[in-house]
Scaffold this active site. Structure first.
Site, mmCIF file in Angstrom:
data_model
loop_
_atom_site.group_PDB
_atom_site.id
_atom_site.type_symbol
_atom_site.label_atom_id
_atom_site.label_comp_id
_atom_site.label_asym_id
_atom_site.label_seq_id
_atom_site.Cartn_x
_atom_site.Cartn_y
_atom_site.Cartn_z
ATOM 1 N N GLU A 160 46.306 25.847 -10.601
ATOM 2 C CA GLU A 160 47.760 25.974 -10.730
ATOM 3 C C GLU A 160 48.191 27.278 -11.393
ATOM 4 O OE1 GLU A 160 46.411 23.069 -14.038
ATOM 5 O OE2 GLU A 160 45.826 23.657 -12.004
ATOM 6 N N CYS A 212 30.777 32.040 -13.228
ATOM 7 C CA CYS A 212 29.903 30.882 -13.389
ATOM 8 C C CYS A 212 28.437 31.287 -13.493
ATOM 9 C CB CYS A 212 30.104 29.901 -12.254
ATOM 10 S SG CYS A 212 29.771 30.592 -10.618
ATOM 11 N N GLU A 238 30.166 22.654 -7.495
ATOM 12 C CA GLU A 238 29.567 23.787 -8.217
ATOM 13 C C GLU A 238 30.210 23.811 -9.583
ATOM 14 O OE1 GLU A 238 29.289 26.681 -10.127
ATOM 15 O OE2 GLU A 238 29.797 28.201 -8.631
ATOM 16 N N GLY A 287 34.608 22.866 -13.829
ATOM 17 C CA GLY A 287 33.864 22.404 -14.989
ATOM 18 C C GLY A 287 33.144 21.085 -14.791
ATOM 19 N N ILE A 288 32.147 20.842 -15.638
ATOM 20 C CA ILE A 288 31.310 19.643 -15.526
ATOM 21 C C ILE A 288 32.114 18.359 -15.653
ATOM 22 C CG2 ILE A 288 29.617 18.270 -16.801
ATOM 23 C CD1 ILE A 288 27.894 20.623 -17.119
ATOM 24 N N GLU A 289 32.967 18.262 -16.654
ATOM 25 C CA GLU A 289 33.672 17.003 -16.900
ATOM 26 C C GLU A 289 34.582 16.655 -15.727
ATOM 27 O OE1 GLU A 289 32.794 14.934 -19.231
ATOM 28 O OE2 GLU A 289 31.319 16.454 -19.789
ATOM 29 N N THR A 290 35.280 17.650 -15.204
ATOM 30 C CA THR A 290 36.106 17.390 -14.032
ATOM 31 C C THR A 290 35.240 16.999 -12.842
ATOM 32 O OG1 THR A 290 37.748 18.982 -14.805
ATOM 33 C CG2 THR A 290 37.861 18.354 -12.492
ATOM 34 N N GLY A 291 34.087 17.649 -12.698
ATOM 35 C CA GLY A 291 33.167 17.309 -11.622
ATOM 36 C C GLY A 291 32.706 15.871 -11.692
ATOM 37 N N LYS A 330 43.596 23.016 -2.740
ATOM 38 C CA LYS A 330 44.395 23.116 -3.955
ATOM 39 C C LYS A 330 43.826 24.202 -4.844
ATOM 40 C CE LYS A 330 44.103 21.506 -8.063
ATOM 41 N NZ LYS A 330 44.785 22.550 -8.880
ATOM 42 N N GLU A 337 28.749 26.469 -22.083
ATOM 43 C CA GLU A 337 29.240 27.588 -21.282
ATOM 44 C C GLU A 337 30.511 28.141 -21.930
ATOM 45 O OE1 GLU A 337 30.002 28.508 -16.567
ATOM 46 O OE2 GLU A 337 30.706 26.598 -17.360
#
Length: 496
Positions: A185, A291, A257, A236-240, A182, A392
């Site tokens: 988008e 990154c 990552e 990103g961290i939160e999505t990770g 994916k 970041e």
């Protein structure tokens, strides 16, 4: 010049070897960040499309030939993909620049790297034939073999769409996995093109699947679904963190990552001319949307003013513009939302006490007003307790800190939740080696910055993620390890 293009009407996803519309029939307009013009209309999938692709990948792995195809044959197909990338390099580069706003020259570099990634993993495919272990049991054979993980979900970011995809696609394919990828988008165009090449190269149906759409539907389904065995995510961290929680439902393998806030330490004995030039390269390529960008300059106080003055003069000369104009050095940010984020980030830094040495606003040029442009920026008088130093920005913004001693430089560099990358500039070899030994980062450069190649592993410490991409370790992310014990002369024990 401006690259004139007709609006591309690509309302298809690639599932089970067929180009299909989204089940809902929904579409999304893709915007050129240089001028906000619509450049394409693409399919907008959702969780139902993900489920369809997962079912195809599961069937292809459990009952198809791909996992058991000899590694040399899989490698031939992956080499063929590399051949096709090289054939269509210019088309791919133009699509990437239209989609992301980066300069065409940068996109051309990316395409060369992408072909190299596919070739590197194709060459690795048949190099590990297993290992025989000395068994302590008489009349037995003990061996270790590597096998594919299974169905892999892959989620790629918008900053380097096809480059990041290559880091996931190539190792997954050569090791015999099936996959669903994916893209972001907002930057799907080169993913669509690469799947045309994957089909042309002869990858069997169901092995590689492309689903378009947002992370909270398409991506969430990949992360949650019990028939997905591995999830690889760059973002990103939160999505990770959300993906980690979702993956725990069936104990998926995960490779994450999650970005960085990367220190670039400049000692007084460095070659300042080179260090200044590379400090610019470390941040302002692709408008800082990298990154591993060296956005935290940590400079020895005895040369602070000299270094920053020289850096500022260079930054003032950076030419912003259309990525298809050969004179452009830096393009726009990816979207209006991201432009607002970077702008707010700088405003927060100013409130915290940082000083704008250069930039710090949107450009005034009339020709740039329709694009998502932000001036290359340097913030001085920064300290590690500022959010602007810790967060970041993912934009063309450098923060500057001072240090007096080697120990202080290391302490500042490590004062972060991130640990992706960092750099050290000094002519003192012993000092450089002492520093890198103490820097808690996945990659550290000495007298350079932002160098990577397929042979070396890529990933971070701390909250920059887990797992590795590229290198042998990047291949092993897509493999399970099995121990096989064969008793050649079984005997009864007669215990019970």
């Amino acid at each position: 010049m401006y690259e004139e293009v007709s609006v591309l009407d690509i309302r298809k996803q690639y599932i089970n070897g067929q180009w299909v519309e989204a089940i809902s029939g929904n579409t999304r307009d893709i915007i050129n960040p240089y001028n906000q013009e619509v450049i394409a209309v693409v399919a907008e999938g959702n969780a139902q499309d993900s489920k369809k692709a997962i079912a195809a990948a599961r069937e292809a792995f459990d009952h198809g030939e791909w996992p058991n195809t000899p590694a040399t044959e899989r490698a031939k197909i992956v080499h063929k993909i590399a051949d096709l990338i090289e054939r269509d390099q210019e088309e791919l580069a133009k699509l990437e620049s239209l989609d992301t706003g980066k300069t065409l020259e940068e996109s051309r570099w990316d395409m060369e790297d992408i072909a190299g990634v596919f070739r590197y993993f194709a060459e690795l495919a048949d190099k590990d034939g297993g290992e025989i272990i000395n068994s302590p049991i008489p009349n037995s054979i003990s061996k270790v073999v590597k096998e594919p993980v299974g169905v892999c979900g892959q989620i790629t970011p918008w900053n380097y769409p096809l480059l990041q995809a290559s880091w996931k696609l190539a190792p997954a394919l050569v090791t015999g996995n099936t996959l669903i990828i994916k893209p972001s988008e907002i930057t799907p165009l080169t993913h669509i093109k690469i799947f045309e090449l994957i089909e042309e190269a002869g990858v069997p149906k169901g092995v590689a699947n492309l689903v378009l759409g947002p992370g909270n539907t398409v991506g969430a389904e990949l992360s949650n679904h019990e028939n997905v065995d591995l999830i690889s995510f760059t973002g990103g961290i939160e999505t990770g963190k959300t993906i980690m929680q979702a993956a725990s439902h069936n104990m998926k393998k995960i490779a994450l990552e999650l970005g960085g806030k990367n220190p670039n330490i400049i000692f007084a004995d460095a070659d300042l001319e080179v260090a200044i030039d590379q400090a610019l390269n470390a941040v302002y390529f692709h408008a800082g949307q990298i990154c591993s960008a060296g956005t935290r300059i940590i400079v020895e106080e005895s040369i602070h003013d000299q270094f920053i003055d020289a850096l500022t003069e260079r930054v003032k000369k950076i030419k912003l513009g259309n990525g298809f104009d050969e004179s452009t050095q830096m393009g726009p940010l990816i979207s209006k939302e991201h432009l607002n984020k970077v702008e707010n980030y700088v405003e927060q830094g100013i409130k915290e006490g940082a000083t704008v040495a250069v930039g710090g606003k949107r450009p005034d040029d009339a020709e740039l007003q329709n694009g998502f442009f932000y001036l290359p920026t340097i913030l001085t008088n920064c300290t590690t307790d500022m959010r602007v130093v810790q967060d970041e920005a993912f934009g063309p913004v450098i923060t500057v800190e001072k240090f007096a001693t080697e120990e202080e430089a290391i302490k500042l560099a490590n004062d972060s939740i991130y640990g992706l990358s960092g750099g050290v500039w000094t002519k003192d070899i012993a000092k450089a080696e002492r520093c890198v030994a103490k820097m808690r980062m996945g990659t550290v450069w000495i007298n350079d910055f932002n160098i990577y190649f397929p042979h070396a592993p890529w990933g971070g410490y701390k909250q920059s993620g887990n797992g590795r991409e590229l290198g042998v370790m990047g291949l092993e992310e897509y493999q399970e390890t099995k121990h096989i014990f064969h008793n050649l002369k079984p005997e009864t024990m007669n215990w019970f």
